[in-house]
Design a protein around this motif. Structure first.
Motif, PDB file in Angstrom:
ATOM      1  N   VAL A 103      -6.737   1.601   5.423  1.00 52.87           N
ATOM      2  CA  VAL A 103      -7.573   1.384   6.609  1.00 52.87           C
ATOM      3  C   VAL A 103      -7.963  -0.083   6.713  1.00 52.87           C
ATOM      4  CG1 VAL A 103      -9.825   1.890   7.638  1.00 52.87           C
ATOM      5  CG2 VAL A 103      -8.439   3.747   6.683  1.00 52.87           C
ATOM      6  N   GLU A 104      -8.372  -0.683   5.601  1.00 56.43           N
ATOM      7  CA  GLU A 104      -8.823  -2.077   5.609  1.00 56.43           C
ATOM      8  C   GLU A 104      -7.686  -3.042   5.948  1.00 56.43           C
ATOM      9  OE1 GLU A 104     -10.550  -2.478   1.752  1.00 56.43           O
ATOM     10  OE2 GLU A 104     -12.444  -1.497   2.335  1.00 56.43           O
TER      11      GLU A 104
ATOM     12  N   GLU B 181     -10.669   9.970   8.440  1.00 56.69           N
ATOM     13  CA  GLU B 181     -11.879  10.485   7.799  1.00 56.69           C
ATOM     14  C   GLU B 181     -12.505   9.413   6.913  1.00 56.69           C
ATOM     15  OE1 GLU B 181     -13.233  14.627   5.538  1.00 56.69           O
ATOM     16  OE2 GLU B 181     -11.162  13.952   5.418  1.00 56.69           O
ATOM     17  N   VAL B 182     -11.658   8.672   6.197  1.00 57.81           N
ATOM     18  CA  VAL B 182     -12.153   7.566   5.369  1.00 57.81           C
ATOM     19  C   VAL B 182     -12.764   6.488   6.248  1.00 57.81           C
ATOM     20  CG1 VAL B 182     -11.408   5.663   3.869  1.00 57.81           C
ATOM     21  CG2 VAL B 182     -10.598   7.991   3.421  1.00 57.81           C
ATOM     22  N   ALA B 183     -12.104   6.177   7.360  1.00 56.30           N
ATOM     23  CA  ALA B 183     -12.607   5.140   8.268  1.00 56.30           C
ATOM     24  C   ALA B 183     -13.960   5.517   8.855  1.00 56.30           C
ATOM     25  CB  ALA B 183     -11.602   4.898   9.392  1.00 56.30           C
TER      26      ALA B 183
ATOM     27  N   GLU C  30      -4.318   1.148  12.890  1.00 54.33           N
ATOM     28  CA  GLU C  30      -3.943   0.491  14.135  1.00 54.33           C
ATOM     29  C   GLU C  30      -2.441   0.336  14.254  1.00 54.33           C
ATOM     30  OE1 GLU C  30      -6.202  -0.457  12.046  1.00 54.33           O
ATOM     31  OE2 GLU C  30      -8.110  -0.586  13.150  1.00 54.33           O
ATOM     32  N   ALA C  31      -1.777   0.126  13.116  1.00 61.24           N
ATOM     33  CA  ALA C  31      -0.323  -0.085  13.132  1.00 61.24           C
ATOM     34  C   ALA C  31       0.458   1.209  13.182  1.00 61.24           C
ATOM     35  CB  ALA C  31       0.083  -0.883  11.887  1.00 61.24           C
TER      36      ALA C  31
ATOM     37  N   ASN D 179       0.836  -1.191   0.000  1.00 64.38           N
ATOM     38  CA  ASN D 179       0.000   0.000   0.000  1.00 64.38           C
ATOM     39  C   ASN D 179       0.879   1.253   0.000  1.00 64.38           C
ATOM     40  OD1 ASN D 179      -1.411   2.271   1.732  1.00 64.38           O
ATOM     41  ND2 ASN D 179      -3.027   1.077   0.750  1.00 64.38           N
ATOM     42  N   PRO D 180       0.740   2.134  -0.988  1.00 64.62           N
ATOM     43  CA  PRO D 180       1.593   3.330  -1.049  1.00 64.62           C
ATOM     44  C   PRO D 180       1.480   4.248   0.159  1.00 64.62           C
ATOM     45  CG  PRO D 180       0.582   2.933  -3.186  1.00 64.62           C
ATOM     46  CD  PRO D 180      -0.080   1.990  -2.213  1.00 64.62           C
ATOM     47  N   ILE D 181       0.313   4.274   0.815  1.00 59.83           N
ATOM     48  CA  ILE D 181       0.171   5.105   2.012  1.00 59.83           C
ATOM     49  C   ILE D 181       1.075   4.568   3.116  1.00 59.83           C
ATOM     50  CG2 ILE D 181      -1.412   6.063   3.714  1.00 59.83           C
ATOM     51  CD1 ILE D 181      -2.073   6.947   0.885  1.00 59.83           C
TER      52      ILE D 181
END
Length: 310
Positions: free
Chosen positions: A302-303, A258-260, A308-309, A208-210
Motif C-alpha cells: 500500500v505504501e 483493509e490494511v489501507a 493505485e497501480a 514487494n512479494p504482493i
C-alpha cells in the motif's frame, strides 16, 4: 490403487504423502517425451515414502529409474523440492530450478535476519513464541541445482514445448510451466484450486512479494482459456485458471484495501484490526507470525502505491 493418475496424454500426477498433519499430499508430475523418457516436476517431501512412491509410478509406467531425464522444482519448499537430491541419486537425473530460487537457497543457508518484533509492536510476552518459529533452514533434501532456469526458457523435453514462467511472490524464484501444445499449466503453489498460498516465504526480496504475485497472476491468468487445465502442487487439477487467478487477485487487493483503512500504528495494531478466518485471538506461533508477515507485506504494498497501480 494405481500409483499415478493420467491427467493428459503422456502426463501423470503422483500423490506424494506429506508429513506434519497439514495437507495430506503434494502433487508430483511425470511428463513423457517422444524418446520414452520421463521428466519429473516437484518430487515432493524429503522422505523415503516420497522416493518410493515416485519410483513405483516410474515402474508402473514401464520405465526404469535411469529413464528419468530431469527433475524440475517449481520452488524451494521442502514439500516440493525436498526429495530432489534423493531422486537425483536414484535416477542420475539433473535438478533444475530458477536462478533466483538458487540465490534464495544460498541466502537461507547464510542465515536470514530475524523479524524486528519490537518494531512490529509485538507485545513482549508474545515474542518468545514467535522467535521460536522464525528460523528458516535450507529445506532438507533439496540439494543444489545442476542447471538454472530463466523466464522464457523452453525445457529440453523432446516432442513438447514447455516454457518456463517466472512467477515470484510465494518465493522469489517460484516458476510455473506452460505446456503450450497440450494446454497444460503447471502452477506449483502460485495458483491452487482453493487454498490461498502465503507470500514472501522464500527469503528476502528487493521487490514487494504482493506486487510480484499480482503480476504473476496476470501472466498466468492470460493462459487460462477454454480447455486449459491447471496442474497445481496440491489438492487437485482444475480448469478455470483465469477465473481462479482473478479471484486470488481480488483476495489480495481486498486485504490491501483493509490494511489501507487502518493507517498508522504498528504492524501488530493493524493486523489485530483485520479479518482473519479463524479470528485474531486464535492465531499463535507460526500462524501468528505468518499473519504479521503478510500484514507487513500488504502494508508495504500500500505504501508503495500498489493499490493505485493495480
Amino acid at each position: 490403487m494405481a500409483p499415478f493418475e493420467t491427467i493428459a496424454d503422456g502426463v501423470h500426477a503422483v500423490r506424494i504423502p506429506m508429513p506434519g498433519g497439514g495437507l495430506p499430499f503434494s502433487l508430483a508430475y511425470l511428463v513423457e517425451d517422444d524418446r520414452s523418457r520421463l521428466h519429473l516436476v516437484d518430487p515432493g517431501s524429503p522422505t523415503e515414502a516420497a522416493v518410493s512412491t515416485l519410483l513405483a509410478a516410474v515402474d508402473a509406467l514401464g520405465r526404469a529409474p535411469r529413464d528419468v531425464a530431469a527433475i524440475v522444482v517449481t520452488h524451494l519448499h521442502a514439500d516440493h523440492a525436498g526429495a530432489a537430491a534423493a531422486v537425483r541419486e536414484a535416477t542420475g537425473a539433473p535438478v533444475l530450478m530458477h536462478a533466483r530460487e538458487a540465490e534464495a537457497l544460498n541466502a537461507i543457508e547464510d542465515g536470514l535476519p530475524v523479524p524486528d518484533l519490537q518494531a512490529w509492536g509485538v507485545p513482549e510476552e508474545r515474542r518468545p513464541e514467535l522467535l521460536a518459529v522464525t528460523s528458516a533452514p535450507v529445506p532438507p533434501g533439496a540439494g543444489r541445482p545442476d542447471a538454472l532456469l530463466a523466464d522464457g526458457d523452453v525445457l529440453d523435453i523432446p516432442g513438447r514445448s514447455v516454457r518456463v514462467l517466472w512467477t515470484p511472490g510465494h518465493t522469489p524464484g517460484h516458476l510455473c510451466l506452460h505446456d503450450q501444445g497440450a494446454d497444460l499449466v503447471f502452477t506449483g503453489d502460485h495458483v491452487l484450486p482453493t487454498v490461498n498460498s502465503g507470500l514472501g516465504l522464500g527469503g528476502p526480496s528487493v521487490t514487494n512479494p504482493i506486487a510480484d504475485y499480482l503480476a504473476g497472476l496476470t501472466r498466468v491468468g492470460e493462459l487460462g482459456g477454454p480447455g486449459v487445465q491447471a496442474l497445481p502442487g496440491h489438492e487437485r487439477t482444475f480448469c478455470g485458471l483465469a477465473e481462479r487467478c482473478a479471484g486470488l487477485r481480488e483476495h489480495h487487493l481486498r486485504r490491501a484495501r483493509e490494511v489501507a483503512a487502518h493507517p498508522g500504528g504498528t504492524v501488530w495494531e493493524t493486523a489485530s484490526a483485520l479479518t482473519w478466518t479463524g479470528g485474531w485471538d486464535a492465531l499463535a506461533g507460526f500462524t501468528l507470525l505468518s499473519a504479521l508477515s503478510q500484514t507487513a507485506l500488504h502494508r508495504d504494498f500500500v505504501e508503495r502505491g500498489g493499490l493505485e497501480a493495480a
